[in-house]
Each structure stands twice: as structure tokens, then as C-alpha cells.
Design a protein around this motif. Structure first.
Motif, PDB file in Angstrom:
ATOM      1  N   ILE A 186       0.822  -1.215   0.000  1.00 56.99           N
ATOM      2  CA  ILE A 186       0.000   0.000   0.000  1.00 56.99           C
ATOM      3  C   ILE A 186       0.857   1.266   0.000  1.00 56.99           C
ATOM      4  CG2 ILE A 186      -0.320  -0.010   2.503  1.00 56.99           C
ATOM      5  CD1 ILE A 186      -2.922   1.113  -0.085  1.00 56.99           C
ATOM      6  N   ASP A 187       1.980   1.283   0.725  1.00 56.52           N
ATOM      7  CA  ASP A 187       2.851   2.466   0.713  1.00 56.52           C
ATOM      8  C   ASP A 187       3.392   2.734  -0.693  1.00 56.52           C
ATOM      9  OD1 ASP A 187       2.948   3.680   3.287  1.00 56.52           O
ATOM     10  OD2 ASP A 187       4.079   1.961   4.020  1.00 56.52           O
ATOM     11  N   GLU A 188       3.828   1.691  -1.371  1.00 59.00           N
ATOM     12  CA  GLU A 188       4.347   1.860  -2.728  1.00 59.00           C
ATOM     13  C   GLU A 188       3.267   2.334  -3.688  1.00 59.00           C
ATOM     14  OE1 GLU A 188       5.764  -2.109  -3.217  1.00 59.00           O
ATOM     15  OE2 GLU A 188       7.803  -1.607  -2.563  1.00 59.00           O
ATOM     16  N   ARG A 189       2.064   1.797  -3.547  1.00 59.02           N
ATOM     17  CA  ARG A 189       0.965   2.212  -4.426  1.00 59.02           C
ATOM     18  C   ARG A 189       0.584   3.670  -4.192  1.00 59.02           C
ATOM     19  NH1 ARG A 189      -3.621  -2.253  -4.856  1.00 59.02           N
ATOM     20  NH2 ARG A 189      -4.115  -0.990  -6.663  1.00 59.02           N
ATOM     21  N   LEU A 190       0.492   4.073  -2.930  1.00 55.92           N
ATOM     22  CA  LEU A 190       0.148   5.466  -2.630  1.00 55.92           C
ATOM     23  C   LEU A 190       1.240   6.417  -3.098  1.00 55.92           C
ATOM     24  CD1 LEU A 190      -1.389   5.045   0.930  1.00 55.92           C
ATOM     25  CD2 LEU A 190      -2.586   5.837  -1.120  1.00 55.92           C
ATOM     26  N   THR A 191       2.480   6.090  -2.805  1.00 59.78           N
ATOM     27  CA  THR A 191       3.590   6.950  -3.225  1.00 59.78           C
ATOM     28  C   THR A 191       3.623   7.086  -4.745  1.00 59.78           C
ATOM     29  OG1 THR A 191       4.872   6.388  -1.267  1.00 59.78           O
ATOM     30  CG2 THR A 191       6.093   7.264  -3.137  1.00 59.78           C
ATOM     31  N   ALA A 192       3.438   5.980  -5.457  1.00 58.76           N
ATOM     32  CA  ALA A 192       3.445   6.023  -6.924  1.00 58.76           C
ATOM     33  C   ALA A 192       2.317   6.902  -7.454  1.00 58.76           C
ATOM     34  CB  ALA A 192       3.340   4.610  -7.494  1.00 58.76           C
ATOM     35  N   ALA A 193       1.132   6.789  -6.877  1.00 60.82           N
ATOM     36  CA  ALA A 193      -0.008   7.581  -7.347  1.00 60.82           C
ATOM     37  C   ALA A 193       0.166   9.067  -7.039  1.00 60.82           C
ATOM     38  CB  ALA A 193      -1.302   7.070  -6.714  1.00 60.82           C
ATOM     39  N   ILE A 194       0.661   9.383  -5.867  1.00 57.46           N
ATOM     40  CA  ILE A 194       0.784  10.781  -5.457  1.00 57.46           C
ATOM     41  C   ILE A 194       1.935  11.472  -6.178  1.00 57.46           C
ATOM     42  CG2 ILE A 194       1.227  12.321  -3.505  1.00 57.46           C
ATOM     43  CD1 ILE A 194      -0.210  10.184  -1.754  1.00 57.46           C
ATOM     44  N   THR A 195       3.068  10.796  -6.349  1.00 58.41           N
ATOM     45  CA  THR A 195       4.220  11.446  -6.977  1.00 58.41           C
ATOM     46  C   THR A 195       3.983  11.755  -8.450  1.00 58.41           C
ATOM     47  OG1 THR A 195       5.285   9.301  -7.319  1.00 58.41           O
ATOM     48  CG2 THR A 195       5.985  10.573  -5.408  1.00 58.41           C
ATOM     49  N   LEU A 196       2.965  11.169  -9.054  1.00 54.90           N
ATOM     50  CA  LEU A 196       2.599  11.566 -10.417  1.00 54.90           C
ATOM     51  C   LEU A 196       2.165  13.027 -10.453  1.00 54.90           C
ATOM     52  CD1 LEU A 196       0.535   8.471 -11.594  1.00 54.90           C
ATOM     53  CD2 LEU A 196       2.810   9.147 -12.370  1.00 54.90           C
ATOM     54  N   VAL A 197       1.605  13.497  -9.354  1.00 57.83           N
ATOM     55  CA  VAL A 197       1.069  14.863  -9.269  1.00 57.83           C
ATOM     56  C   VAL A 197       2.000  15.783  -8.476  1.00 57.83           C
ATOM     57  CG1 VAL A 197      -0.917  16.244  -8.541  1.00 57.83           C
ATOM     58  CG2 VAL A 197      -1.266  13.907  -9.383  1.00 57.83           C
ATOM     59  N   VAL A 198       2.489  15.302  -7.359  1.00 56.97           N
ATOM     60  CA  VAL A 198       3.361  16.084  -6.473  1.00 56.97           C
ATOM     61  C   VAL A 198       4.623  15.251  -6.225  1.00 56.97           C
ATOM     62  CG1 VAL A 198       3.550  17.237  -4.238  1.00 56.97           C
ATOM     63  CG2 VAL A 198       1.335  17.099  -5.364  1.00 56.97           C
ATOM     64  N   PRO A 199       5.746  15.631  -6.834  1.00 54.22           N
ATOM     65  CA  PRO A 199       6.961  14.812  -6.729  1.00 54.22           C
ATOM     66  C   PRO A 199       7.480  14.590  -5.307  1.00 54.22           C
ATOM     67  CG  PRO A 199       7.179  16.418  -8.489  1.00 54.22           C
ATOM     68  CD  PRO A 199       5.920  16.750  -7.752  1.00 54.22           C
ATOM     69  N   GLU A 200       7.317  15.566  -4.440  1.00 50.72           N
ATOM     70  CA  GLU A 200       7.792  15.421  -3.058  1.00 50.72           C
ATOM     71  C   GLU A 200       6.670  14.815  -2.217  1.00 50.72           C
ATOM     72  OE1 GLU A 200      10.850  16.125  -1.741  1.00 50.72           O
ATOM     73  OE2 GLU A 200      11.565  16.609  -3.746  1.00 50.72           O
ATOM     74  N   THR A 201       6.823  13.545  -1.861  1.00 56.06           N
ATOM     75  CA  THR A 201       5.782  12.813  -1.133  1.00 56.06           C
ATOM     76  C   THR A 201       6.431  11.969  -0.048  1.00 56.06           C
ATOM     77  OG1 THR A 201       4.431  12.682  -3.117  1.00 56.06           O
ATOM     78  CG2 THR A 201       3.918  11.128  -1.393  1.00 56.06           C
ATOM     79  N   ALA A 202       5.770  11.885   1.105  1.00 58.07           N
ATOM     80  CA  ALA A 202       6.300  11.064   2.190  1.00 58.07           C
ATOM     81  C   ALA A 202       5.159  10.496   3.023  1.00 58.07           C
ATOM     82  CB  ALA A 202       7.208  11.899   3.084  1.00 58.07           C
ATOM     83  N   PRO A 203       5.332   9.279   3.527  1.00 57.07           N
ATOM     84  CA  PRO A 203       4.350   8.765   4.476  1.00 57.07           C
ATOM     85  C   PRO A 203       4.537   9.445   5.833  1.00 57.07           C
ATOM     86  CG  PRO A 203       6.066   7.133   4.097  1.00 57.07           C
ATOM     87  CD  PRO A 203       6.356   8.309   3.206  1.00 57.07           C
ATOM     88  N   ARG A 204       3.452   9.868   6.429  1.00 56.25           N
ATOM     89  CA  ARG A 204       3.392  10.444   7.767  1.00 56.25           C
ATOM     90  C   ARG A 204       4.106  11.785   7.961  1.00 56.25           C
ATOM     91  NH1 ARG A 204       4.068   5.870   7.116  1.00 56.25           N
ATOM     92  NH2 ARG A 204       3.137   3.965   7.821  1.00 56.25           N
ATOM     93  N   ILE A 205       5.436  11.856   7.857  1.00 52.71           N
ATOM     94  CA  ILE A 205       6.176  13.095   8.147  1.00 52.71           C
ATOM     95  C   ILE A 205       7.124  13.415   6.993  1.00 52.71           C
ATOM     96  CG2 ILE A 205       7.830  14.204   9.697  1.00 52.71           C
ATOM     97  CD1 ILE A 205       6.748  12.368  11.917  1.00 52.71           C
ATOM     98  N   TYR A 206       7.062  14.660   6.519  1.00 53.24           N
ATOM     99  CA  TYR A 206       7.979  15.113   5.467  1.00 53.24           C
ATOM    100  C   TYR A 206       9.104  15.908   6.115  1.00 53.24           C
ATOM    101  CZ  TYR A 206       9.755  17.599   1.404  1.00 53.24           C
ATOM    102  OH  TYR A 206      10.566  18.100   0.423  1.00 53.24           O
ATOM    103  N   GLU A 207      10.320  15.567   5.781  1.00 53.27           N
ATOM    104  CA  GLU A 207      11.471  16.242   6.389  1.00 53.27           C
ATOM    105  C   GLU A 207      12.325  16.981   5.368  1.00 53.27           C
ATOM    106  OE1 GLU A 207      13.486  13.251   8.649  1.00 53.27           O
ATOM    107  OE2 GLU A 207      11.863  13.095  10.088  1.00 53.27           O
ATOM    108  N   GLY A 208      11.794  17.193   4.154  1.00 46.01           N
ATOM    109  CA  GLY A 208      12.540  17.888   3.115  1.00 46.01           C
ATOM    110  C   GLY A 208      12.373  19.393   3.207  1.00 46.01           C
ATOM    111  N   THR A 209      12.739  20.067   2.124  1.00 44.25           N
ATOM    112  CA  THR A 209      12.690  21.534   2.117  1.00 44.25           C
ATOM    113  C   THR A 209      11.820  22.103   0.999  1.00 44.25           C
ATOM    114  OG1 THR A 209      14.682  21.603   0.760  1.00 44.25           O
ATOM    115  CG2 THR A 209      14.990  21.714   3.154  1.00 44.25           C
TER     116      THR A 209
END
Length: 90
Positions: A3-26
Motif C-alpha cells: 500500500i505504501d508503494e501504491r500510494l507513493t506512486a499515485a501521489i508522486t505523479l502529481v506532487v513529486p515530493e511525497t512522504a508517508p506520515r512526516i515530510y522532512e525535506g525543504t
């Protein structure tokens, strides 16, 4: 694919920066998601499929338009939520 891989794949098509639960990027625009699993039982009490309750959060800099991205995210998530079944040829 889990499920994590499926969600990440679907979301990154629209928004490249994606993370489960907590985003620690800039990045100024990113998505975070989380989910809960609810087991679905057959009539005989045995486990069947799992139901996933998913939350997706799109975060952007203040004032940026998000309507088109939110619509694209919905479509992308609907696509992965549709069950894939083998269908016989008749």
C-alpha cells in the motif's frame, strides 16, 4: 506492490515530493499521507480483503492555487482504488 508503494506512486505523479506520515525535506510543495487498515470479513468470519482508510495532505506555500492539483490527486487515488480483476473472455 504494498500500500505504501501504491500510494507513493499515485501521489508522486502529481506532487513529486511525497512522504508517508512526516515530510522532512525543504520543498515548498509536498504531500504527506497516512492510512489505517480495517479488515473485512467474509460471512463465515474468515478474513477477506482489507479496507484502507487513507488521508492525503497537500501542503504548499501560502497563496498558491491548489485546485487543479487536488483534482489530479483525487483522480490518481481513485485509479489505484479500483479493484483489478481478471475477466474471462466470453
Amino acid at each position: 506492490m504494498n500500500i505504501d508503494e501504491r500510494l507513493t506512486a499515485a501521489i508522486t505523479l502529481v506532487v513529486p515530493e511525497t512522504a508517508p506520515r512526516i515530510y522532512e525535506g525543504t520543498a515548498q510543495e509536498y504531500c504527506v499521507y497516512n492510512y489505517n487498515t480495517v479488515p473485512r470479513l467474509h460471512a463465515n468470519g474468515r478474513p477477506g480483503a482489507a479496507l484502507y482508510l487513507v488521508q492525503v495532505h497537500l501542503l504548499t506555500a501560502k497563496g498558491l492555487p491548489t485546485r487543479k492539483k487536488r483534482q489530479a490527486l483525487k483522480l490518481s487515488l481513485i485509479h489505484i482504488s479500483e479493484p483489478t480483476r481478471r475477466r474471462g473472455i466470453s
